[in-house]
Design a protein around this motif. Structure first.
Motif, mmCIF file in Angstrom:
data_model
loop_
_atom_site.group_PDB
_atom_site.id
_atom_site.type_symbol
_atom_site.label_atom_id
_atom_site.label_comp_id
_atom_site.label_asym_id
_atom_site.label_seq_id
_atom_site.Cartn_x
_atom_site.Cartn_y
_atom_site.Cartn_z
ATOM 1 N N THR A 145 81.446 71.417 54.074
ATOM 2 C CA THR A 145 80.045 71.737 54.275
ATOM 3 C C THR A 145 79.777 73.037 55.026
ATOM 4 O O THR A 145 79.069 73.911 54.543
ATOM 5 N N ALA A 183 77.795 76.358 53.849
ATOM 6 C CA ALA A 183 76.454 76.540 54.401
ATOM 7 C C ALA A 183 76.325 77.930 55.014
ATOM 8 O O ALA A 183 75.272 78.555 54.964
ATOM 9 N N THR A 219 76.882 70.314 48.944
ATOM 10 C CA THR A 219 76.797 70.129 50.400
ATOM 11 C C THR A 219 75.902 71.191 51.022
ATOM 12 O O THR A 219 75.120 70.898 51.923
ATOM 13 N N ILE A 276 72.399 70.159 50.660
ATOM 14 C CA ILE A 276 71.998 69.074 51.577
ATOM 15 C C ILE A 276 71.689 69.653 52.956
ATOM 16 O O ILE A 276 70.655 69.340 53.564
ATOM 17 N N VAL A 277 72.562 70.510 53.444
ATOM 18 C CA VAL A 277 72.317 71.112 54.759
ATOM 19 C C VAL A 277 71.024 71.906 54.751
ATOM 20 O O VAL A 277 70.182 71.785 55.646
ATOM 21 N N GLU A 278 70.853 72.699 53.711
ATOM 22 C CA GLU A 278 69.663 73.547 53.638
ATOM 23 C C GLU A 278 68.402 72.681 53.597
ATOM 24 O O GLU A 278 67.408 72.991 54.231
ATOM 25 N N ILE A 287 68.079 69.601 54.766
ATOM 26 C CA ILE A 287 67.896 68.966 56.075
ATOM 27 C C ILE A 287 67.292 69.967 57.054
ATOM 28 O O ILE A 287 66.394 69.655 57.824
ATOM 29 N N LYS A 288 67.797 71.201 56.997
ATOM 30 C CA LYS A 288 67.300 72.213 57.924
ATOM 31 C C LYS A 288 65.944 72.736 57.492
ATOM 32 O O LYS A 288 65.228 73.350 58.264
#
Lengths: 315, 409, 367, 277
Positions: free
Chosen positions: A239, A243, A264, A267-269, A271-272
């Protein structure tokens, strides 16, 4: 030599309490083991219930999700314009993973051959800890390395053909990450090959190269394949590196110089991101997580099964 | 008897010699290739370390270790809260994952099932654990978000001014009222938990910092205002409003956990649990079964055998595995980003169980992305600190293993 | 936690906070302004206190979320505030204006940062959930359109050119599509996430009121630093974000001059141009929205007063432009009198737009 | 479970007494999964004698040995049917133990029936802790009682003189023969009545083997010893009774002298003459 007092008295502890506490301990240990099953159930339950928010939406069809070539969950605020085709994310993931594998598989395998067949004990005692240190480097550090060193060097050498965030630099960093894993698992597999096979090969006049490549590697093949699969699934799930270094644009291309948002990374982007909770776009992250989970789970499963088969064959 | 095959009889000596020489040469080349490639990993490591060192060494100062993140004084930013935060998060993680992991490993290795169904379940659990080890950490992050942070909203949502979730212990509610002395407030124990604020028109009892009860008087605008600071501290304006605040002891506990270091620690525990289980199993498997038989033969129960024989013998291996797993936990950023968010502007470590925290990898992630060169350098310096911690952990693990290998051989 | 008895100059009471703060804050502002960060330089206000600064015994937790553009200001205020009130925990997050309001409606935050005024939908949702707020502008931002320093063909940009680049499915793929004299290279776009006020503001300027989205093949990131890196890494890239991030990375990026549609002159996003309104249409006010349910809490009241007092100085330190005294005064009045509601939505529920000095007037307040 | 076993400290010569049966086996059948390891086996093991089990590999002798103290419990799929009882005698107040009873207190059984394995397997602890391991589990002893017990056990096992100066040194530092005697000391420290020995000398060199054989001979005055061995000379040297097993069946059992010199069965004869095995 008289019998000691403690044996004359023969006062033994009652075993009843022991039996009871033994039971209690076994039960609590069994509960510990159950926790791992609960975690799996928890993951699956969470993924299903949360991604339902995505798949139930009218804007989404299963076939569209699997086949469409555009993914604009982050780019389109308006649901009507949003495109949910997982392919670009998959393509990004596999681009990065492929580059990582191109780096880590040959390097890892050859290092493993070296370690198990040629290296002296002294070199091993240096090389193994080095590999372990690389394995222990936090992925965020490798991500930093990718944007700070790899990407600028790529741009320098290619005269700017690479964009700042690109699949290659992320792939190289992920490759470095997977290298120790490939190496140590393959080495384990090769060390498990009985000595007698090597002796047989040398006895026939094989050179060290022929022995290792034509005898040891094929004998350890299932273990090596399982190492590859495990590294592959590790790379897919990685991840922080992606990212930081792979970019935020899902692209459907084979060009490794371009940005490649991975599953992944998305997903991080998300969430952020500032995308609003509860929207279909937000829930799409769980749909991506389902895909990610399924792929890595299958990979690991196959890897494990192969590994077990192989282990049994030499025991 | 058949005669020897032609292939053996008609050997060309020159060809044989050439062939042997060629193969030997090839083998030698291959050896050099192996050496070169094995060296690559060393080179990568050196290059990585060197580039980080050259970026960050100038920022390695006491400020880095003692101060907190600052937007206004970038050059004096530090990582102390993140060191504390990592300590707390990883501490939680260790406290949860170690007993759970070792317990599971003991159960799977030492209490072998006897009947067929149980054996099937055993195999299933085993496979499940191997698979959990392959689940990407970000998926665990999402699980932690649903399970620990929100707890499926079963215990209500945390809302400012309204609901703090289901508080269980370690809290005292007060009304906080500003006094006439600026910057000073007095605290009134909250009598009615549903009343979020209250108005003071009559003299009332409050508690002072030592918990003693003090009489607070009321000043009505228009009348002469007291000037003695001591009196002003015990005087509030008529109609002053007290808003609720909560005094939280370190053991403050509520459900759901919200974005707290506890949630993050538990989530990390999920991430490293399979690693701990697998490595503990491996070291338990390394304990010779003759020791188990000996212990059982002396009349020890299975658990006594595990406690007195297997665990002590497997301890070095278990510890090595645990330390490596903790190294993974300290460096893990993705699940923490998901669970606690990416905010880094916290100036202290967590003060109670439900407090949030900054961890080193998240701080590095944040700083590495910043524009200011100071932050870029700081992030490299923070990486150096993190790597030193990891290096210490890893070398402990390597030392333990090395030491034990020697002792056992 | 309540260990220190202190004598720090602070307001007596929320309702009269501003009056008292006049003295106190002038001191604090002066302290911050002259760049002296040492706490010991702060001395007593006349007659209010006779000891040097000690920590206040004020305690509590304040939760702030919202625009990542406003976040640097909130963080700066928080940082200074923490020196005076060490027991007050202020958590500042930057999930974007839209998400910030979402959490604000759900009563998850005390204060919502916003890089655009509240929208009618969000306003309605607040009303439904019984969330009342005070709208406070804190600074000016110049939304900056940035290009790579090697980009020598773009000097000025008009809104029309931006429209060609950013809007719709047939948006310009290459620079030469916008202007034939520009190079025949693909435009790579880096923009803030769709939940950010910056995205909304930009979209509103180049598209107008319609709900159309900007083109969907841009690289979006919530993290403005990613945008900076993205544009800095490609000579053919373009991006936009708040001026503060541009100020931090002036050595890597170039700001495009924007042609003001009114006087047809091109202006750079300098503080003067932003403050004077010449940098149009991309200069905009930034806001904080404070929940009135939180205001009775002494720590929130104190923090908001402090925020208002110090925003002009602190926002300059993190790269934004201070608002005129007059607007800050109106904001103080609103806080003092607890005038709830927004100025940017009229009674019919339509949003107003225009210069902040014109709109942020008491008569425009809608409850 | 407290009982007095005066037999243990009686120093009288057991050869003079008539045989008393201590372990009584009747129609025992045992399986590992589907494989039947023991068929219809009946045998009496006399008290305070050395009984040797001989036979080729896989004949079931180790299986039988391990059933006597239920070590097979931990082997998946192992089960047994029939009767295997440790009988009491008049002077001993313990009642008969039905070894195969699933509800049996296995811990108590194993305390009475100690076992010594083929390979010396001391715990990776000190010599003292090895011997004290059992007593610590089963008894409440003071420090001095424990010291006394450890010394006694080590003396009994004829290893005291060699280790008394390094009681707290690692047990793994001893030689193979010393380790095996330490294991015997460890087994007798809990005061068992029966000692099972599963090829106790097969991993040792000849001089250590001799020492162990002497020890066995010494110990039989106080313990009932069952020894599994491959070594015909060993069986003839140190056992009183010999049982010959073949393919899971008991072929012949009787006084050692008789089995070795006048076997009743042809298979026994072949085996003791070394024709197969």
């Amino acid at each position: 030599m008289t019998l000691p007092k403690s044996l004359q008295n023969r006062e033994f502890r009652s075993t009843r309490w022991g039996v009871l506490s033994e039971r209690l301990i076994v039960i609590s240990l069994a509960l510990c083991a159950t926790a791992t099953v609960l975690i799996t159930i928890g993951i699956i339950y969470m993924l299903i219930t949360q991604s339902a928010g995505f798949f139930r939406s009218d804007a989404v069809t299963m076939s569209g999700f699997l086949t469409d070539t555009e993914w604009t969950a982050l780019q389109s605020k308006d649901l009507a314009q949003a495109k949910f085709g997982i392919m670009p994310l998959l393509s990004g993931t596999f681009r990065v993973t492929l580059i990582a594998m191109i780096i880590s598989l040959p390097l890892g395998l050859i290092t493993a051959i070296y370690l198990s067949e040629f290296a002296s004990a002294k070199i091993r005692s240096w090389l193994k800890p080095t590999l372990e240190i690389i394995a222990g480097v936090p992925t965020v550090v490798l991500g930093y390395f990718a944007i700070l060193v790899i990407s600028p060097s790529l741009q320098l050498f290619s005269d700017g053909a690479f964009s700042t965030f690109n699949a290659t630099s992320a792939g190289i960093a992920v490759g470095i990450l997977c290298l120790p894993m490939v190496c140590s698992l393959s080495e384990d597999a090769m060390r498990a090959v009985p000595r007698s096979l090597r002796e047989g090969a040398y006895g026939l006049g094989c050179t060290p190269f022929e022995t290792s490549v034509k005898v040891v590697v094929p004998a350890a093949l299932s273990g090596i394949i399982s190492a590859f699969l495990l590294a592959f699934s590790r790379a897919i799930g990685e991840t922080m590196v992606v990212a930081l270094a792979a970019g935020t644009l899902p692209t459907m291309t084979l060009d490794p110089t371009q940005q490649a948002q991975t599953m992944t990374g998305f997903i991080v982007e998300m969430i952020k991101s500032e995308s609003e909770y509860g929207t279909v776009q937000y829930y799409s992250l769980y749909a991506v997580a389902v895909t990610l989970f399924t792929i890595t789970f299958l990979m690991t499963l196959v890897g494990q099964i192969i590994r077990r088969r192989f282990k049994e064959s030499y025991q | 008897m058949s005669s020897m095959p032609d292939a053996i009889v008609k050997q060309d000596a020159k060809y044989l010699a050439d062939n042997a020489r060629r193969r030997k040469r090839f083998s030698l080349w291959f050896y050099f290739l192996c050496v070169a490639i094995a060296l690559i990993s060393v080179v990568i490591l050196i290059f990585l370390m060197a580039s980080i060192w050259s970026q960050g060494h100038s920022r390695l100062s006491s400020d880095l270790l003692t101060r907190s993140h600052s937007e206004l004084e970038i050059e004096r930013s530090g990582m102390w809260p993140s060191i504390l935060g990592s300590l707390f998060v990883c501490g939680t993680c260790a406290v949860v994952a170690l007993p759970l992991g070792v317990g599971t490993a003991v159960f799977l290795e030492e209490f072998q099932p006897t009947n067929k169904l149980l054996r099937w379940i055993h195999g299933f659990v085993q496979l499940n654990i191997s698979n959990l080890a392959g689940v990407p950490s970000i998926v665990y992050g999402l699980l932690g978000l649903t399970v620990f942070v929100y707890m499926f909203n079963v215990f209500g949502q945390i809302r400012v001014n309204e609901s703090a979730g289901m508080e269980i212990m370690g809290y005292k509610h007060f009304y906080q009222v500003l006094t006439l002395e600026p910057g000073h407030v007095v605290f009134v124990p909250q009598s009615d938990p549903t009343k979020r604020q209250t108005t003071f028109d009559e003299p009332f009892q409050a508690v002072d910092p030592d918990g003693n009860s003090i009489e607070i008087s009321i000043w009505t605008p228009g009348t002469p205002k007291p000037s003695d600071p001591a009196i002003r501290r015990q005087t509030v304006r008529a109609g002053a409003i007290g808003g609720t605040i909560t005094e939280r002891s370190w053991y403050y506990f509520r459900l759901p956990f919200d974005k707290s270091f506890l949630s993050a620690g538990l989530t990390l525990a999920l991430v490293i649990l399979p690693i701990i289980i697998i490595s503990s199993q491996e070291s338990l498997r390394g304990v010779p079964s003759s020791l188990r038989e000996a212990s059982m033969g002396l009349g020890a129960t299975t658990w006594q055998t595990v406690r007195d024989v297997c665990l002590p013998a497997a301890l070095p291996g278990i510890m090595t595995g645990a330390i490596l797993a903790m190294g993974r936990a300290i460096g893990e950023a993705a699940p923490i980003l998901v669970v606690m968010g990416a905010a880094v502007a916290k100036s202290t470590g967590p003060k109670h169980l439900m407090d949030d925290a900054v961890t080193m990898p998240v701080l590095i992630f944040n700083w590495a992305g910043r524009q200011q060169d100071e932050f870029k350098e700081l992030s490299a310096a923070a990486i150096i600190v993190l790597l030193v911690v990891l290096l210490l952990l890893n070398s402990t693990a390597i030392y333990i293993r090395h030491h034990v290998q020697k002792a056992q051989s | 936690m309540f260990l220190q008895i202190t004598s720090r100059p602070m307001p007596l009471d929320r309702k009269r906070a501003i009056g008292c703060l006049a003295l106190v804050s002038s001191l604090l502002v002066g302290m911050v302004g002259c760049g002296s960060k040492s706490e010991s330089t702060s001395t007593e206000t006349a007659g209010e206190s006779n000891t040097a600064v000690a920590a206040s015994n004020l305690t509590g937790t304040i939760k702030i979320n919202g625009s990542s553009t406003v976040q640097p200001i909130a963080n700066a205020v928080k940082e200074e505030f923490a020196k005076l009130y060490p027991d007050v925990t202020v958590s500042v997050d930057g999930k974007g204006t839209g998400n910030g309001f979402k959490m604000f409606q759900d009563k998850e935050t005390d204060i919502s940062d916003a890089s655009r005024p509240i929208k009618p939908g969000e306003f309605e949702a607040c009303k439904e959930n019984g969330v009342e707020f005070i709208e406070i502008p804190v600074a000016y931002d110049g939304l900056t359109i940035v290009i790579h320093p090697k980009n020598d063909w773009v000097d000025t940009l008009t809104v029309d050119q931006l429209k060609k680049m950013f809007v719709g499915g047939d948006a310009a793929k290459k620079w030469s599509d916008v202007d034939p004299s520009w190079p025949d290279e693909t435009i790579e776009i880096f923009a803030p996430g769709t939940g950010s006020g910056t995205y909304d503001y930009f979209r509103e300027v180049v598209i107008g009121k319609s709900e159309d989205a900007l083109r969907s093949d841009m690289s979006l990131s919530e993290d403005d630093n990613v945008l900076v890196d993205g544009v800095a890494g490609n000579p053919y890239a373009i991006g936009f974000f708040g001026v503060a991030y541009y100020e931090e990375s002036k050595d890597k990026l170039k700001a495009a001059k924007i042609v003001n549609p009114k006087d047809e002159q091109a202006y750079l996003p300098t503080p003067e141009n932003i403050a004077s309104g010449a940098y149009a249409p991309f200069s905009r006010p930034l806001f904080i929205y404070v929940s009135t349910a939180s205001l009775p809490r002494a720590e929130v009241a104190t923090f908001v007063s402090y925020f208002l007092e110090n925003a002009p100085n602190l926002c300059e330190r993190v790269g934004y432009v201070r608002l005129p005294e007059e607007i800050m005064q109106r904001a103080m009045n609103n806080l003092d009198a607890e005038n709830v509601g927004t100025h940017y939505i009229d009674a019919e529920g339509n949003s107003r737009s225009g210069a902040v000095a014109d709109i942020y007037q008491p008569e425009n307040l809608t409850k | 479970m407290s009982s007095v076993t005066p037999a243990i400290d009686s120093e009288q010569n057991s050869d003079a007494l008539p045989d008393q049966t201590l372990i009584h086996i009747e129609k025992l059948n045992a399986w590992y999964g589907d494989f039947q390891a023991i068929h219809d086996l009946s045998l009496d093991i006399p008290k305070h004698k050395v009984t040797a089990f001989i036979g080729p590999s896989g004949c079931g002798k180790s299986t039988l040995l391990k059933w006597i103290n239920r070590m097979n419990d931990v082997v998946p799929g192992a089960r047994a049917k029939g009767r295997l009882a440790i009988t009491g005698d008049a002077s001993n107040d313990h009642v008969e133990i039905d070894v195969l009873d699933p509800g049996l207190d296995v811990v108590g059984l194993r305390r009475k029936v100690g076992i010594v394995f083929q390979k010396p397997n001391p715990f990776p602890k000190s010599i003292y802790d090895n011997v004290a391991f059992g007593p610590r589990l089963h008894m409440k002893t003071s420090k001095s009682e424990l010291d006394e017990l450890v010394e006694w056990s080590l003396q009994k096992a004829a290893v005291w003189d060699e280790v008394k100066d390094r009681l707290h040194g690692p047990a793994l530092g001893l030689s193979g023969g010393q380790q095996q005697r330490l294991c015997i000391a460890r087994a007798i420290a809990v005061g068992p009545e029966v000692l099972l020995m599963d090829e106790p000398c097969s991993a040792l060199d000849p001089s250590s083997t001799l020492a162990i054989e002497d020890l066995i001979f010494e110990l039989r005055t106080q313990y009932t010893i069952v020894i599994v061995t491959h070594n015909m000379q060993q069986a003839s040297r140190c056992s009183d009774k010999t049982a010959f097993f073949f393919e899971g069946r008991l072929i012949e059992a009787g006084p050692t002298e008789q089995v070795f010199t006048r076997p009743q069965q042809k298979q026994t004869d072949d085996y003791v003459r070394g024709k197969f095995g």
